[in-house]
Design a protein around this motif. Structure first.
Motif, mmCIF file in Angstrom:
data_model
loop_
_atom_site.group_PDB
_atom_site.id
_atom_site.type_symbol
_atom_site.label_atom_id
_atom_site.label_comp_id
_atom_site.label_asym_id
_atom_site.label_seq_id
_atom_site.Cartn_x
_atom_site.Cartn_y
_atom_site.Cartn_z
ATOM 1 N N ASP A 46 0.849 -1.188 0.000
ATOM 2 C CA ASP A 46 0.000 0.000 0.000
ATOM 3 C C ASP A 46 0.890 1.245 0.000
ATOM 4 O O ASP A 46 1.582 1.510 0.982
ATOM 5 N N HIS A 126 0.735 2.434 -8.609
ATOM 6 C CA HIS A 126 1.363 2.538 -7.294
ATOM 7 C C HIS A 126 1.992 3.914 -7.094
ATOM 8 O O HIS A 126 1.976 4.455 -5.992
ATOM 9 N N LEU A 129 -0.928 6.453 -6.664
ATOM 10 C CA LEU A 129 -1.480 6.356 -5.319
ATOM 11 C C LEU A 129 -0.568 7.048 -4.313
ATOM 12 O O LEU A 129 -1.039 7.662 -3.356
ATOM 13 N N THR A 133 -2.882 10.903 -3.265
ATOM 14 C CA THR A 133 -3.833 10.488 -2.246
ATOM 15 C C THR A 133 -4.721 11.661 -1.850
ATOM 16 O O THR A 133 -4.250 12.755 -1.571
ATOM 17 N N GLU A 174 -7.381 5.495 -6.869
ATOM 18 C CA GLU A 174 -8.048 4.614 -5.906
ATOM 19 C C GLU A 174 -9.138 3.796 -6.578
ATOM 20 O O GLU A 174 -9.308 2.607 -6.292
ATOM 21 N N ARG A 177 -7.535 1.086 -8.899
ATOM 22 C CA ARG A 177 -7.043 -0.067 -8.135
ATOM 23 C C ARG A 177 -8.202 -0.941 -7.688
ATOM 24 O O ARG A 177 -8.115 -2.175 -7.773
#
Length: 205
Positions: A46, A126, A129, A133, A174, A177
């Motif tokens: 994460d 990745h 993200l 965010t 988000e 994913r």
């Protein structure tokens, strides 16, 4: 990064004219180690759980050295993303249609943009993200570019400024994913977004 406006499209683009200052050899090595370590950590789990301490430890440098160059995790992710996003911006400004400029139906250009963004998400979600965010997504130079591009494509609609944000919302990392974790392949996501483009933007008469 210095920005300028493209004279043809009116879109904000990175300024390539000025050469960056010469980087010391040790600083260049540290930067490369930080970026390599961060990309590996972002890809392993994460991205939101990765800390600056994790990155410094993986890169083998002190936290002070890391913070002198990068104020936070998002700035590192943005540095990694910059090259990929600028390549796509170049294709939008100077590439072949339907992604690049030409007398192409706005809906088809938007569908091509969606397809290119899905490819970017598939390869680098990745990093996105890590960099985008929450509300940080709207503060990046890349988002300003994507918004300006979509706003121009939607100029024949009643409120292109607002619609541009709405049309970019499905590209949130988000959401992408989540869709991929649900087993939805990129081809289905591209097809759904192309349908959205063609049913939202008016065709050229």
């Amino acid at each position: 990064m210095t920005k300028r406006t493209d004279l043809i499209t009116g879109l904000p683009v990175a300024e390539d004219g000025a050469a960056p200052p010469r980087e010391r050899a040790d600083a260049a090595r540290n930067r490369a180690r930080v970026l390599a370590a961060a990309e590996e950590l972002f890809a392993a789990g994460d991205p939101a759980a990765v800390t600056m301490e994790d990155i410094a430890k993986a890169a083998g440098i002190g936290r002070g050295t890391l913070y002198r160059r990068y104020p936070d995790r998002a700035s590192i992710a943005r540095a990694l993303l910059d090259e990929h996003e600028r390549a796509l911006q170049h294709e939008i400004l100077r590439g072949a249609p339907p992604l690049g400029p030409d007398e192409v139906d706005p809906a088809e250009r938007l569908a091509a943009f969606y397809a290119a963004m899905v490819d970017l998400l598939e390869r680098h979600v990745h990093l996105l993200l890590g960099a985008e965010t929450g509300s940080a997504r709207y503060e990046t130079g890349a988002y300003a570019f994507w918004h300006a591009h979509v706003r121009l494509l939607a100029k024949a609609t009643p409120d292109p400024e607002t619609l541009a944000d709405v049309l970019l919302a499905p590209l949130a990392p988000e959401l992408y994913r989540r869709q991929r974790e649900q087993g939805i392949p990129p081809t289905r996501i591209k097809a759904a977004l192309a349908h959205l483009a063609r049913t939202t933007l008016p065709a050229i008469a």
